[in-house]
Design an enzyme around this catalytic site. Sequence first.
Site, PDB file in Angstrom:
ATOM      1  N   GLY A   1       2.937   3.481  13.716  1.00  0.00           N
ATOM      2  CA  GLY A   1       3.612   2.219  14.060  1.00  0.00           C
ATOM      3  C   GLY A   1       2.898   1.499  15.203  1.00  0.00           C
TER       4      GLY A   1
ATOM      5  CE  LYS B   1      -1.807   2.672   3.006  1.00  0.00           C
ATOM      6  NZ  LYS B   1      -1.564   3.948   2.272  1.00  0.00           N
TER       7      LYS B   1
ATOM      8  CB  CYS C   1      13.167   8.282   8.705  1.00  0.00           C
ATOM      9  SG  CYS C   1      14.130   7.244   7.623  1.00  0.00           S
TER      10      CYS C   1
END
Length: 499
Positions: free
Chosen positions: A250, A192, A301
Site C-alpha cells: 500500500g 491486475k 483481511c
Amino acid sequence: MATKQQELHPSVVKFLSNSPKKMLINGEFVSAKSGKTFDTVNPATGDVIVKVCEADKEDIDLAVKAARKAFEGEWKKVTPYQREMLLNKLADLIEKNAEELAQLETLDNGKPISESKAVDVPASVQHFRYYAGWATKIHGETLPVSVGNFHAYTLREPVGVVGQIIPWNFPLLMATWKIAVAVACGNCVVLKPAEQTPLTALRLGELVMEAGFPPGVINICPGFGETAGAALSSHMDVDKVAFTGEYITGRKIVQASVGNLKRVSLELGGKSPNIVFTDGDMEGALRGCMGSVFFNQGQVCCAGTRLFIEKKIYEDFVSKLTDKVKKIRVGMGLDPNTQMGPLVSDDQLKRVTGYLEAGKKEGAKPTCGGDRVKEGDLSKGYFVQPTVFADVNNNMKIAREEIFGPVVSAIPFKDVEDVVFQGNDTTYGLAAGIWTNDLKKAHKVAKAIKAGTVWVNCYNCFDPCVPFGGFKQSGYGREGGLHALELYTQPKSVWVSLD
Ligand code: NAI
Ligand code: MG
C-alpha cells in the site's frame, strides 16, 4: 488421506487446455509483448495448472491506452441504463457459469469448493447486480447559493481510467468489488489480478466480452507486482488506483501515485480484535470465532485473529474452541467435504509457519495445530494445521502482525476498559467483533473500538450495500454501498449567471 475429489467441469477442462492464457486488452485476448509467461500453481498439490501470459510495463501501457480511448470515445456514448444492462448481463453470465467459476477458483486458490460455491461466486453475482442498479441513480444536485443571482449545480462525473490491483484471497470477488462500481460510475478499468490466482479474472474477462462491453472498457492483465503492478500504479495516464493487499505494498502504491497525483484508495490488512464477554452467548461466540479465523484458511483481511476472552471464562473458552478446531476437516479443496484447504502458495506457507515458530519462541502455547501438515497426500500441498495459541499477550509478534493463515491468538482481558485499550493497541483498524448480551456494553465498545467495521454477536457479515474499509493503517476509502461511488466519481460545480 484419501479424498473424493469432484470431477472437473468440461468447460474448466476446455478453458485450461487453451495455454498459455492470454490477457484481455482492448477487447481482445493477446499475448504479452515480451512473449513471457508464468505458471499458476495448484496449492493443493504444487502442480502447475496452466501457463499465463505475463503483463509488464509495455502491456500495461497498451491496456491504459485502450481504456483511455474507450473512455473518451465509445463508452461516453453508452447511457446509464445501458451500463446497468451490461452489468446485469455480466451478473447473469457469472450465475450461468457458477459451477465452472467455483471450480476454477478452488483449483487456483485452494479454497474449499463448498465456499467457492456458497460465497465467492454468488457474492460476485450479487455485487454486480447491486452496482448495476446504481448506474442510473448517480446524479448531481442544484444548490441554493446566496452570493448573487445564479443557477448553481453539480454534475457527478466518472474519474476516468482506473488501475485496480487485487490480491489472491478472493480472486473473483475482489475483481468484482473493484470492477462493478468503477464501471457503474462510467469509468474504464485496467485490472491486475494477483500473480498467484489469475484464472477466474481471465474467465471473467471472457464473460465481459460475451456480455457485450465495448473494447477497452475492462482490461485484465495478469502479472507481477514489481513490474505490472508498479507500471499501473505509476502510470501518468491513470486517474485513480484502487488497491487491496499488504500495507507495505500500500505504501509503495501511494509513493508510485505521486507522479500525476492520481487518486488512491487502499484496503489493507488487519489484526482485528474479536472480543468475548462472559455475558455473551457462548455457543454463538464459539461458532463466530471459528468462522472469523478459519474461513478461507485464515486468509481474510478482517479475520478476528486477536481473540480477547474475559479472564473468568478464558480457560474454558479456549478449551472448547480447541475441541472444535481439532475437528476441522483439512483437505483438498475439490473434495466437497473439505472445510479447510491449503494456503495459496509456498511463500504464504513459509510466512505462516514462520509465525508459528515465532509464537512458540515468544512463549505462546499451541493448544492444537502449530505446524504444517506433514503426512500423506497433503504434505505435497501448502497445508497448515489450524492453530489456537493460548497464553498470548498483545505485545507478541503473533498479536501484532498479520499472519494471514489459520492461526488465532487467545488473549485474556479484565474488563471493558482493558479490552478497549488492548483492542485499539494496534497499527491496524479494519474490523472487530463483540460478543455480549449487554446492550449498553455492546454499543459502548462498538463506539470505542477504532475500526471500519464492528460486528456485534456476529462476524464476517457482508452485503454490497454496506461500506467496508479501514481506520488507521488498514487503509482509506470505502468499498461497498454509496460510499464507493465517491471513490469513482468526482463532482463538477457549474455556475450559470442569471443576470
Ligand atoms: P501484496 O500486497 O504484495 O499483493 C497484492 C497485490 O499487489 C498483488 O496483485 C501483487 O502483484 C500486487 N503488488 C505487489 N507489489 C506491488 C508493487 N510494488 N506495486 C504494485 N502492485 C504490487 O501481498 P502478498 O505479497 O501477496 O502477500 C503478503 C502478505 O500481505 C500476506 O501474507 C498478507 O498478510 C497480506 N495480504 C493482505 C491482503 C488483504 O486483503 N488485506 C491480501 C493479500 C495479502
Ligand atoms: Mg508482496
